[in-house]
Write an enzyme that holds these catalytic residues in place. Structure first.
Site, PDB file in Angstrom:
ATOM      1  N   LYS A   1       0.822  -1.209   0.000  1.00 24.18           N
ATOM      2  CA  LYS A   1       0.000   0.000   0.000  1.00 24.18           C
ATOM      3  C   LYS A   1       0.856   1.260   0.000  1.00 24.18           C
ATOM      4  O   LYS A   1       0.614   2.201  -0.764  1.00 24.18           O
ATOM      5  CB  LYS A   1      -0.906   0.007   1.232  1.00 24.18           C
ATOM      6  CG  LYS A   1      -1.740   1.274   1.378  1.00 24.18           C
ATOM      7  CD  LYS A   1      -2.398   1.361   2.737  1.00 24.18           C
ATOM      8  CE  LYS A   1      -1.437   1.866   3.775  1.00 24.18           C
ATOM      9  NZ  LYS A   1      -1.784   3.182   4.336  1.00 24.18           N
ATOM     10  N   ASN A   2       1.881   1.292   0.862  1.00 27.50           N
ATOM     11  CA  ASN A   2       2.696   2.494   0.997  1.00 27.50           C
ATOM     12  C   ASN A   2       3.472   2.832  -0.267  1.00 27.50           C
ATOM     13  O   ASN A   2       3.856   3.979  -0.469  1.00 27.50           O
ATOM     14  CB  ASN A   2       3.667   2.352   2.175  1.00 27.50           C
ATOM     15  CG  ASN A   2       2.964   2.443   3.517  1.00 27.50           C
ATOM     16  OD1 ASN A   2       1.813   2.857   3.592  1.00 27.50           O
ATOM     17  ND2 ASN A   2       3.647   2.051   4.575  1.00 27.50           N
TER      18      ASN A   2
ATOM     19  N   CYS B   1      -4.155   8.549  10.097  1.00 22.94           N
ATOM     20  CA  CYS B   1      -4.141   7.977  11.440  1.00 22.94           C
ATOM     21  C   CYS B   1      -3.703   9.014  12.468  1.00 22.94           C
ATOM     22  O   CYS B   1      -2.777   9.791  12.223  1.00 22.94           O
ATOM     23  CB  CYS B   1      -3.181   6.782  11.506  1.00 22.94           C
ATOM     24  SG  CYS B   1      -3.840   5.293  10.751  1.00 22.94           S
TER      25      CYS B   1
ATOM     26  N   ARG C   1       3.104  14.532  12.888  1.00 21.82           N
ATOM     27  CA  ARG C   1       3.590  14.261  11.537  1.00 21.82           C
ATOM     28  C   ARG C   1       3.427  15.484  10.629  1.00 21.82           C
ATOM     29  O   ARG C   1       2.738  15.428   9.614  1.00 21.82           O
ATOM     30  CB  ARG C   1       2.890  13.043  10.945  1.00 21.82           C
ATOM     31  CG  ARG C   1       3.087  11.788  11.763  1.00 21.82           C
ATOM     32  CD  ARG C   1       2.805  10.531  10.980  1.00 21.82           C
ATOM     33  NE  ARG C   1       1.411  10.340  10.702  1.00 21.82           N
ATOM     34  CZ  ARG C   1       0.911   9.356   9.966  1.00 21.82           C
ATOM     35  NH1 ARG C   1       1.732   8.476   9.435  1.00 21.82           N
ATOM     36  NH2 ARG C   1      -0.368   9.226   9.752  1.00 21.82           N
TER      37      ARG C   1
ATOM     38  N   ASP D   1       5.900   0.576  11.638  1.00 18.80           N
ATOM     39  CA  ASP D   1       4.636  -0.004  11.197  1.00 18.80           C
ATOM     40  C   ASP D   1       4.462  -1.462  11.622  1.00 18.80           C
ATOM     41  O   ASP D   1       3.409  -2.058  11.371  1.00 18.80           O
ATOM     42  CB  ASP D   1       4.503   0.097   9.676  1.00 18.80           C
ATOM     43  CG  ASP D   1       4.027   1.474   9.235  1.00 18.80           C
ATOM     44  OD1 ASP D   1       3.718   2.301  10.109  1.00 18.80           O
ATOM     45  OD2 ASP D   1       3.973   1.727   8.016  1.00 18.80           O
TER      46      ASP D   1
ATOM     47  N   ARG E   1      -8.121  -0.091   5.547  1.00 20.79           N
ATOM     48  CA  ARG E   1      -7.227   0.834   4.854  1.00 20.79           C
ATOM     49  C   ARG E   1      -5.933   0.159   4.417  1.00 20.79           C
ATOM     50  O   ARG E   1      -5.278   0.644   3.488  1.00 20.79           O
ATOM     51  CB  ARG E   1      -6.880   2.019   5.768  1.00 20.79           C
ATOM     52  CG  ARG E   1      -8.000   3.001   6.023  1.00 20.79           C
ATOM     53  CD  ARG E   1      -7.516   4.175   6.856  1.00 20.79           C
ATOM     54  NE  ARG E   1      -6.281   4.699   6.285  1.00 20.79           N
ATOM     55  CZ  ARG E   1      -5.176   4.962   7.001  1.00 20.79           C
ATOM     56  NH1 ARG E   1      -5.156   4.737   8.299  1.00 20.79           N
ATOM     57  NH2 ARG E   1      -4.095   5.448   6.417  1.00 20.79           N
TER      58      ARG E   1
END
Length: 421
Positions: A22-23, A116, A121, A306, A398
């Site tokens: 996904k990233n 999230c 961030r 993660d 997600r």
């Protein structure tokens, strides 16, 4: 609101396919804005975040078609340089349209991002990099209003700390800049290499991706290409940890050991056997209970933040004590109280969580607090006695493709309970 019901205590056996990352997919999708030719991506996971970004790209005029895990994006022209709040607020990666829009159109108005709730961030590093490349930046009512009318100019950008998002975003912006851009203290994650490989196939001149210094020599134009998204290392690590909790043996199809960095040596140290096969990794537990181990989350190739929540679930059932220090995000222990509801013995002191392992956790009603925390609760539930019921599944949706189906196919008792309202 849907919930996930898990009856724990069953070992997992069989073959489990690892989806595209996904990233990585989110960033290479945005690269379509840099060219007026079609970009075809394969191995793209079907996830809520992917669908959300698809909607945003369509807002900019991108024509999009999907056939299974193949996505074709064609930005023949940009119909709008506005990225509105309603589309950007749901996912942080949406903010990365700013650089490509500026590079191609010379202006953009992009909402500040959401995603999230695991710390501030801030996007300051992104904006300072674009200013170094010659853009003017203003903030107005939650929007970034940016202009680079003459296009970007090459520059030296030194990041004060390692940032994956800022590194990726600046690489994309610099591909069409006039002259050479040098990024110092760049992030080295595999997803950055994947993005660079895609951009190089489109005609970009990029050297050093995967190292701390990346050099981009701008080109006049990028073209279309076909690119396969690399496999998801976070999904790989998560399912490997599931074996550590439940026992059994899985073949993780399409998984790559070289993407896991320090995580693979940590899991082996804990007693999980991981061996490479022709098309993936074979994972099984070595003997009895997993042994406790200490980790510190760090940028790649260190232990990934993660996987921190999932590793905490693993350590909650380990033989012995462990400490987990989170150095990337300041608010990423929100899953601790939920694991505590299942009987986990975890004490948090600032950035450090101390975990005393127990032979078994007990099923309970728990609530997902963010994407990776949701997977930690799934792992804990797979090994717990009795039933675990997880709510707020939109976090899980997600980032983990076909989770229930994948787990059911390897012997887990997992079922999504649909909201009847």
């Amino acid at each position: 609101m849907d919930k996930l019901a898990i009856i724990g205590g069953r070992p997992l056996y069989g073959r489990l396919p690892i989806s595209g990352a996904k990233n990585s997919a989110l960033k290479v999708m945005v690269a379509c804005l840099l060219t007026d030719e079609p970009l075809t991506l394969t191995n793209v996971p079907d996830l809520a975040d992917i669908r959300q970004l698809t909607a945003l790209l369509a807002q900019h005029g991108v024509e999009i078609s999907r056939d299974g895990n193949t996505l074709t994006l064609h930005a023949a022209s940009i119909s709008s340089t506005l990225a509105p709040y309603d589309l950007v607020r749901k996912m942080r990666a949406s903010f990365n349209v700013l650089g490509p829009l500026l590079a191609r159109e010379g202006e953009a108005r992009v909402s500040l991002p959401g995603g999230c709730a695991i710390g501030a961030r801030p996007v300051d590093l992104h904006l300072k990099a674009f200013e170094a490349l010659g853009a003017s930046i203003e903030l107005d009512e939650g929007y970034v209003i940016a202009k680079a009318k003459g296009g970007f100019r090459g520059a030296k950008v030194t990041f004060p700390f390692v940032s994956v998002g800022a590194t990726e975003h600046t690489i994309m912006a610099a591909t069409l800049a006039d002259g050479e851009t040098v990024l110092d203290n760049a992030a080295r994650e595999p997803e950055i290499v994947d993005l660079a490989n895609c951009l190089i196939a489109m005609g970009a001149n990029i050297k050093g991706a995967g190292t701390q210094t990346i050099t981009i020599n701008g080109v006049d134009k990028l073209g279309g290409t076909q690119h396969m998204v690399l496999p998801d290392r976070i999904e790989t690590g998560s399912y490997a940890m599931a074996i550590g909790i439940t026992g059994g043996e899985l073949t993780l199809e399409n998984a790559r050991a070289d993407l896991l960095g320090a995580a693979i040596s940590t899991l082996i140290e804990c007693g999980i056997e991981i061996t490479e096969t022709e098309n993936g990794l074979r994972v099984k537990k070595n003997g009895g209970r997993i042994k406790g181990a200490d980790v510190v989350t760090q940028p790649y190739p260190g232990f990934p933040t993660d996987l921190q929540a999932q590793f905490m679930a693993l350590m909650a059932t380990a033989d012995g004590s462990s400490t987990i220090k989170e150095t990337i995000f300041e608010n990423r222990f929100m899953h601790v109280p939920e694991l505590g509801r299942m009987g986990a013995d975890i004490h948090v002191d600032g950035q450090v969580a101390s975990v005393r392992g127990k032979p078994k956790l007990k099923g309970a009603q728990v609530m997902a607090t963010d994407l990776r925390a949701s997977m930690s609760l799934v792992l804990a539930g797979l090994g717990a006695e009795g039933q675990t019921m997880i709510s707020r599944l939109y976090h899980l949706d997600r980032g983990f493709e076909h989770l229930e189906e994948k787990l059911q196919n390897v012997g887990a008792l997992v079922e999504r309970v649909r909201n009847q309202n």
